[in-house]
Design a protein around this motif. Structure first.
Motif, PDB file in Angstrom:
ATOM      1  N   PRO A  48      -3.811   1.958  -3.262  1.00  0.00           N
ATOM      2  CA  PRO A  48      -3.672   2.996  -2.123  1.00  0.00           C
ATOM      3  C   PRO A  48      -4.442   2.315  -0.861  1.00  0.00           C
ATOM      4  O   PRO A  48      -5.008   1.525  -0.797  1.00  0.00           O
ATOM      5  CB  PRO A  48      -5.034   3.864  -2.648  1.00  0.00           C
ATOM      6  N   GLU A  79       4.363  13.952  -1.483  1.00  0.00           N
ATOM      7  CA  GLU A  79       3.944  13.721  -2.759  1.00  0.00           C
ATOM      8  C   GLU A  79       3.634  15.359  -3.273  1.00  0.00           C
ATOM      9  O   GLU A  79       3.281  16.243  -2.360  1.00  0.00           O
ATOM     10  CB  GLU A  79       2.643  12.889  -3.120  1.00  0.00           C
ATOM     11  N   SER A 120       5.782   5.811  -0.156  1.00  0.00           N
ATOM     12  CA  SER A 120       5.285   6.732  -1.353  1.00  0.00           C
ATOM     13  C   SER A 120       5.049   5.806  -2.603  1.00  0.00           C
ATOM     14  O   SER A 120       5.116   4.729  -2.659  1.00  0.00           O
ATOM     15  CB  SER A 120       6.435   7.729  -1.904  1.00  0.00           C
ATOM     16  N   ARG A 121       4.344   6.538  -3.635  1.00  0.00           N
ATOM     17  CA  ARG A 121       4.311   5.836  -4.938  1.00  0.00           C
ATOM     18  C   ARG A 121       5.315   5.457  -5.689  1.00  0.00           C
ATOM     19  O   ARG A 121       5.261   4.687  -6.541  1.00  0.00           O
ATOM     20  CB  ARG A 121       3.474   6.713  -5.788  1.00  0.00           C
ATOM     21  N   ARG A 122       6.662   5.735  -5.142  1.00  0.00           N
ATOM     22  CA  ARG A 122       7.938   5.303  -5.876  1.00  0.00           C
ATOM     23  C   ARG A 122       8.536   4.236  -5.049  1.00  0.00           C
ATOM     24  O   ARG A 122       9.742   3.990  -5.243  1.00  0.00           O
ATOM     25  CB  ARG A 122       8.649   6.668  -5.922  1.00  0.00           C
ATOM     26  N   GLU A 162       0.838  -1.434  -0.053  1.00  0.00           N
ATOM     27  CA  GLU A 162       0.081   0.082   0.008  1.00  0.00           C
ATOM     28  C   GLU A 162       0.877   1.257   0.082  1.00  0.00           C
ATOM     29  O   GLU A 162       2.079   1.315   0.507  1.00  0.00           O
ATOM     30  CB  GLU A 162      -0.757  -0.168   1.295  1.00  0.00           C
ATOM     31  N   TRP A 163       0.327   2.351  -0.573  1.00  0.00           N
ATOM     32  CA  TRP A 163       1.164   3.709  -0.454  1.00  0.00           C
ATOM     33  C   TRP A 163      -0.042   4.725  -0.188  1.00  0.00           C
ATOM     34  O   TRP A 163      -1.361   4.575  -0.040  1.00  0.00           O
ATOM     35  CB  TRP A 163       1.622   4.075  -1.919  1.00  0.00           C
ATOM     36  N   LEU A 174       1.350  -1.655  -6.296  1.00  0.00           N
ATOM     37  CA  LEU A 174       0.873  -0.603  -5.299  1.00  0.00           C
ATOM     38  C   LEU A 174      -0.293  -0.392  -5.417  1.00  0.00           C
ATOM     39  O   LEU A 174      -1.124  -0.468  -6.455  1.00  0.00           O
ATOM     40  CB  LEU A 174       1.770   0.811  -5.651  1.00  0.00           C
TER      41      LEU A 174
END
Length: 403
Positions: free
Chosen positions: A297, A141, A286-288, A34-35, A295
């Motif tokens: 949410p 972000e 993070s999303r990275r 999860e991010w 990934l």
């Protein structure tokens, strides 16, 4: 002494690392992770060099417009990390004020009582941030909205705008999320899935841009604390999320807010543009994240201040039903109002106490003591354009919750 973006990021990231596991995103089976965005407020005392994170939050959701009337000051409207962190900062400031009135101290590490000679008829709040304290904001972000449009375009295989604007592009329309992302410098609603119920909640970029004039204080907190020096000194973003062109357009006096350059209002309000600093630090959720198969949410949001922490789902404390008064977050409107009223009572402030005990929140928001703040918001929204109010659910009374 100047403070670097890495130092600010470290203060927030270190605080997050200390959180309980249940307040963090999960690592699911089959290497699915999860991010979630993280944001925090850091205070720097220029006299002592002390650097301290005083509020941090994760989150990425908001309440659909059709549910706003049911919120009634209990359920949060917007718990994107940036807005959630700002609300948490307001809680921190009020709790600092509560410490002063219950201990009869004149000052805490960050908040002080104002002398009578400082006050005026239009600027009479009993408390202020200590002199020499600078406020930094960290975001893992790029804030959703105009400050992230270049990043959104760069991430597309096909950079063709996703959808046309809903009204004439010459009239500064409010655009949905990332829709028509080649139209820049405009007010946007929170991004969401195409099949999600629509929201009128403005993007984090737009809300932070507004805070450059209203200060970081909410309506309730601004009744108790002077806004005079409670403005963001610097916004910190990871280098991977920092588009210089985008942030200058979104926030600076040379961009869409140029009409506000040098503007001052009564009651301690002014246009106070912040610097934007980069950091090499990356948030571990993070999303990275590059070590995950997939990934997804996180639906869990969390807040922290030195006075406590909460986990939020759907704008309500985890484990409670949405809109249930027993699930009211400590940063919801009703509990912040209750806390401010208790502080005023403890301080034996007759004028403020009477005002804070109005029968409905709507009457408090529309009252004389918030007239100047409303003027600031109106002026800024006019410059930004396309700001449709997310109205409803403010006809509640001060009951049913603890502070």
């Amino acid at each position: 002494m100047d403070v670097s973006g890495d130092e600010i990021a470290d203060a927030v990231l270190t605080q997050f690392d200390s959180w309980e596991k249940k307040r963090k995103p999960m690592n699911r089976a089959d290497n699915v992770k999860e991010w979630v965005p993280l944001s925090g407020i850091v205070l720097h005392d220029a006299k002592t060099g002390t650097l301290k994170c005083v509020a941090a939050a994760t989150g990425m959701k908001c309440l659909p417009q059709k549910l706003i009337p049911r919120a009634q000051g209990v359920t949060l409207h917007d718990w994107h990390a940036e807005i959630f962190a700002i609300r948490s900062f307001n809680r921190f400031i009020l709790e600092e004020c509560q410490v002063l009135v219950t201990s009869d101290k004149k000052s805490s590490e960050y908040v002080r009582r104002r002398d009578e000679l400082e006050k005026s008829e239009t600027h009479a709040q009993p408390f202020a941030l200590n002199d020499g304290v600078n406020i930094y904001m960290y975001c893992s972000e790029a804030p959703c909205g105009d400050a992230s449009m270049e990043l959104t375009m760069a991430a597309q295989e096909d950079a063709t705008p996703w959808a046309k604007a809903e009204s004439s592009l010459t009239e500064k329309p409010i655009l949905h999320g990332r829709g028509y992302f080649s139209n820049l410098g405009v007010t946007r609603r929170k991004p969401s899935r195409p099949d999600a119920p629509p929201t009128l909640s403005k993007s984090c970029t737009d809300k932070i841009a507004l805070k450059q004039s209203t200060s970081l204080l909410s309506s309730i907190t601004s009744l108790m604390v002077s806004p005079e020096n409670i403005y963001i000194h610097s916004l910190v973003l990871p280098h991977s999320q920092l588009s210089t062109v985008a942030v200058e357009r979104a926030f600076s006096p040379s961009g869409r807010l140029k009409e506000l350059d040098g503007r001052e209002w009564d009651s301690g309000y002014r246009f106070s543009p912040f610097r934007v600093l980069g950091t090499t630090r990356e948030f571990s959720y993070s999303r990275r994240q590059n070590d995950a198969k997939e990934l997804v949410p996180s639906n869990i949001s969390s807040l922290w201040t030195p006075y406590g922490a909460e986990t939020i789902i759907g704008g309500t404390m985890q484990g409670r039903k949405q809109f249930d008064v027993r699930g009211a977050s400590k940063v919801c409107k009703r509990r912040l109002w209750k806390l401010a009223a208790e502080i005023s009572s403890a301080a034996e402030s007759t004028e403020w106490g009477t005002y804070l005990l109005k029968d409905k929140y709507l009457n408090l928001k529309d009252g004389d003591m918030l007239a100047q703040r409303r003027k600031v918001k109106e002026d800024v929204r006019k410059v930004m354009g396309g700001w449709i109010r997310n109205e409803g659910g403010e006809d509640f009374a001060l009951d049913g919750v603890e502070s």
